[in-house]
Design a protein around this motif. Structure first.
Motif, short mmCIF file in Angstrom:
data_model
loop_
_atom_site.label_atom_id
_atom_site.label_comp_id
_atom_site.label_asym_id
_atom_site.label_seq_id
_atom_site.Cartn_x
_atom_site.Cartn_y
_atom_site.Cartn_z
N GLY A 196 0.64 -1.14 0.14
CA GLY A 196 0.02 -0.05 0.22
C GLY A 196 1.18 1.37 0.37
N TYR A 206 2.55 2.03 -3.71
CA TYR A 206 1.32 2.47 -4.69
C TYR A 206 0.71 3.90 -4.56
CZ TYR A 206 -0.63 -1.84 -6.20
OH TYR A 206 -0.26 -2.63 -7.92
N TYR A 207 0.75 4.12 -3.00
CA TYR A 207 1.03 5.69 -2.09
C TYR A 207 1.53 7.04 -2.87
CZ TYR A 207 -0.86 8.77 0.47
OH TYR A 207 -1.34 10.34 1.20
N ILE A 229 -6.17 0.66 3.62
CA ILE A 229 -6.28 2.28 3.54
C ILE A 229 -5.49 3.17 2.29
CG2 ILE A 229 -5.91 3.80 4.67
CD1 ILE A 229 -8.02 2.46 6.43
N LEU A 230 -3.81 2.78 2.28
CA LEU A 230 -3.00 3.42 1.51
C LEU A 230 -3.29 3.23 0.58
CD1 LEU A 230 0.56 2.90 3.57
CD2 LEU A 230 -0.88 5.37 2.82
N SER A 258 -6.10 2.66 -0.92
CA SER A 258 -7.44 2.88 -1.53
C SER A 258 -7.69 4.52 -1.06
CB SER A 258 -8.63 3.02 -0.14
OG SER A 258 -8.38 3.91 1.03
N LEU A 259 -6.65 4.96 -0.86
CA LEU A 259 -6.31 7.22 -1.11
C LEU A 259 -5.14 6.90 -1.89
CD1 LEU A 259 -4.92 7.91 3.05
CD2 LEU A 259 -7.07 8.75 1.86
N THR A 260 -4.91 6.38 -2.93
CA THR A 260 -4.15 6.35 -3.90
C THR A 260 -5.08 6.68 -4.96
OG1 THR A 260 -2.24 5.12 -3.52
CG2 THR A 260 -2.40 5.78 -5.41
N PRO A 261 -5.09 8.30 -5.78
CA PRO A 261 -5.94 8.37 -6.74
C PRO A 261 -5.78 7.05 -7.64
CG PRO A 261 -4.19 10.02 -6.62
CD PRO A 261 -4.20 8.61 -5.25
#
Lengths: 250, 271
Positions: B52, B55-56, B104-105, B107-110
């Protein structure tokens, strides 16, 4: 100037706020063969761990060979309490005994010729040389205990600490085991804890009784008051196991 | 099968399989004999947080996993030794915590997270050459550390308390071992993904244990088993067009179960 092997002064150990050792004073001289008896949960193993520096006291002074337990470890041989270790563990008798040399070899080095000789001699001393390539799980309880003694001896200790050494072996083997220990007396001090009073009393030279507090008179005799205080109940609980020689002949 | 080797992706896949077998063959033996399968599973799953993170931050997720898995190994080791919580409780909490951070990370990544499944379940057929180089480096680190501390690790796994008494810094060394497990997780993620890592850490070692009671031979055998099973798995997954990571694990499990079954029948017959 300081010739005592072990010197404990007013040692207290607490675990979860509960006192395990209460004001223990103990002096062990060179060549002593001291047996420490006492009920289970009385702090016997803890006392050995304090001497090894594995457990820190909440109060008191511990000197081993006049030094801190951690610095003195190199000269201590240790036989831990029998535990159900993994019988399938991929290690030979020889490899187990060599681990007794770890304190002498140092990191990033292979075992030296001296290490191998010490391990060889130790196995010979306990009469287990012929089993040296056997996997450690494929031995009887008595044989395995001899190997663990050899592991302790391989470090050429000046003090041998034994935690309940005979629980895993039958009574005939026990006798042999104590005879073996007798051989080492000339070379080192031995401290053995056990709940088996009868066995201890036959072979050791001095005896102490531990139940949170330590009762010890630098001799093989304990008073019946000591035993009662330590076991917190009169003779009936211990009568079957206590040969009369433990108690003073009045 | 030979004509498959003309494709670069197949050559990379086989190289990745072998490099993974080296890491899991050596470290898996420690995981099995020291009985730290659960904490190893925890480290592997918690590493998803690192994916995550990758990705973030918009970097190669594998580079996010490396620091994250080391951090989770150290915290699990520390918590399991020092905290008052029972060890398995502490591991269970950190296991889930790491995965949650990862989710979470991500899902926060556009945008959409491409090949997220690859990191969860592995895809050995898409391993890029740069990751092979990273696996090679990590394998080298694992080999050097294990070679240097071989006798201490052996003593630690057999009897931690006695090793301490003999002057081995057992707790520190245990943390080093957990860090090596973390590195192994990084090596294995490309092959089987975080979810299935634990299979590669346990099955080859558990099988090799049936054949020898010498730790070094166990390591060697585990590497061979790992390499054979992963190559077989790659071939089967190519033939039947099924996910490679799961196929490798399936091959290993089936062979191990069959072997145990045959051995069980054999020993009953002789008894």
């Amino acid at each position: 100037m300081n010739s005592a092997v072990i010197e404990l002064k007013d040692v207290w150990v607490h675990y979860d706020g509960m006192p395990i050792l209460e004001g223990v004073d103990l002096v062990v001289e060179p060549h002593d063969f001291l047996g420490i008896i006492g009920p289970n949960g009385g702090g016997k193993s803890t006392l050995l761990k304090v001497i090894l520096g594995l457990v820190n006291p909440s109060r008191g002074v511990i000197k081993v060979f006049g030094d801190t337990p951690k610095s003195a470890r190199r000269d201590i041989g240790y036989l831990p309490q029998y535990s159900l270790f993994d019988m399938e563990f991929p290690m030979s008798v020889w490899e187990v005994v060599l681990t007794g040399r770890l304190g002498h070899t140092g990191l990033l080095k292979r075992y030296s010729e001296d290490d191998k000789k010490a391990a060889y001699d130790a196995l010979e001393e306990v009469d287990m040389l012929e089993y040296k390539d056997r996997q450690i799980g494929k031995l009887s309880g008595g044989q395995r205990q001899r190997v663990f003694i050899a592991r302790a001896l391989a470090g050429e200790p000046k003090l041998l600490l034994l935690d309940e050494p005979t629980t895993s072996i039958d009574s005939i083997m026990q006798e042999e085991f104590y005879e073996l220990l007798n051989k080492f007396k000339a070379k080192m001090a031995i401290v053995m804890v056990s709940h088996d009073i009868s066995a201890v009393s036959v072979y050791v030279d001095k005896i102490a009784c531990l139940n949170h507090r330590l009762f010890y008179h630098h001799s093989k005799e304990l008073t019946s008051e000591d035993l009662e205080a330590a076991y917190q109940c009169p003779v009936d609980m211990i009568a079957h196991g206590v040969p009369h020689r433990v108690l003073k002949k009045h | 099968m030979l004509e498959l080797l003309q494709y670069e992706f197949v050559r990379n896949a086989i190289a990745a399989g072998i490099l993974a077998s080296i890491a899991c063959g050596i470290i898996g033996v420690y995981v099995v004999v020291k009985r730290i399968v659960f904490i190893s599973g925890g480290i592997a799953h918690a590493s998803f947080g690192g994916i995550g993170l990758g990705y973030y931050l918009g970097i190669n997720p594998i580079l996010g996993v490396l620091p994250f898995s080391i951090a989770s190994a150290l915290s699990m080791g520390w918590v399991s030794k020092r905290s008052r919580l029972p060890e398995d409780t502490a591991i269970g909490i950190l296991w889930a915590l790491g995965m949650s951070i990862g989710i979470i990370l991500v899902s926060l990544t556009p945008g959409y997270a491409p090949d997220l499944m690859t990191y969860l379940f592995g895809n050995i057929l898409t391993v890029p050459f740069s990751d092979i180089v990273l696996m090679l480096i990590l394998d080298a680190v694992i080999l050097v550390v294990v070679y240097s501390f071989y006798k201490e690790f052996l003593a630690l796994c057999f009897d931690e308390e006695f090793a301490t008494v003999r002057g081995v810094a057992a707790e520190r060394l245990y943390l080093v071992l957990l860090c090596l497990i973390a590195l192994t997780v990084v090596v294995l993620i490309r092959v089987v993904g975080v979810i299935l890592v634990i299979a590669l850490l346990t099955i080859p070692a558990a099988m090799s244990r049936q054949f020898t009671s010498n730790l070094k031979k166990m390591m060697l055998l585990s590497i061979i088993f790992g390499a054979v099973f992963s190559s077989g798995g790659i071939w089967l997954s190519y033939m039947f067009d099924v996910p490679s990571g799961a196929t490798i694990v399936l091959v290993m499990s089936v062979v191990y179960l069959l072997y145990s079954l045959v051995k069980g029948i054999g020993s009953r017959g002789s008894a």
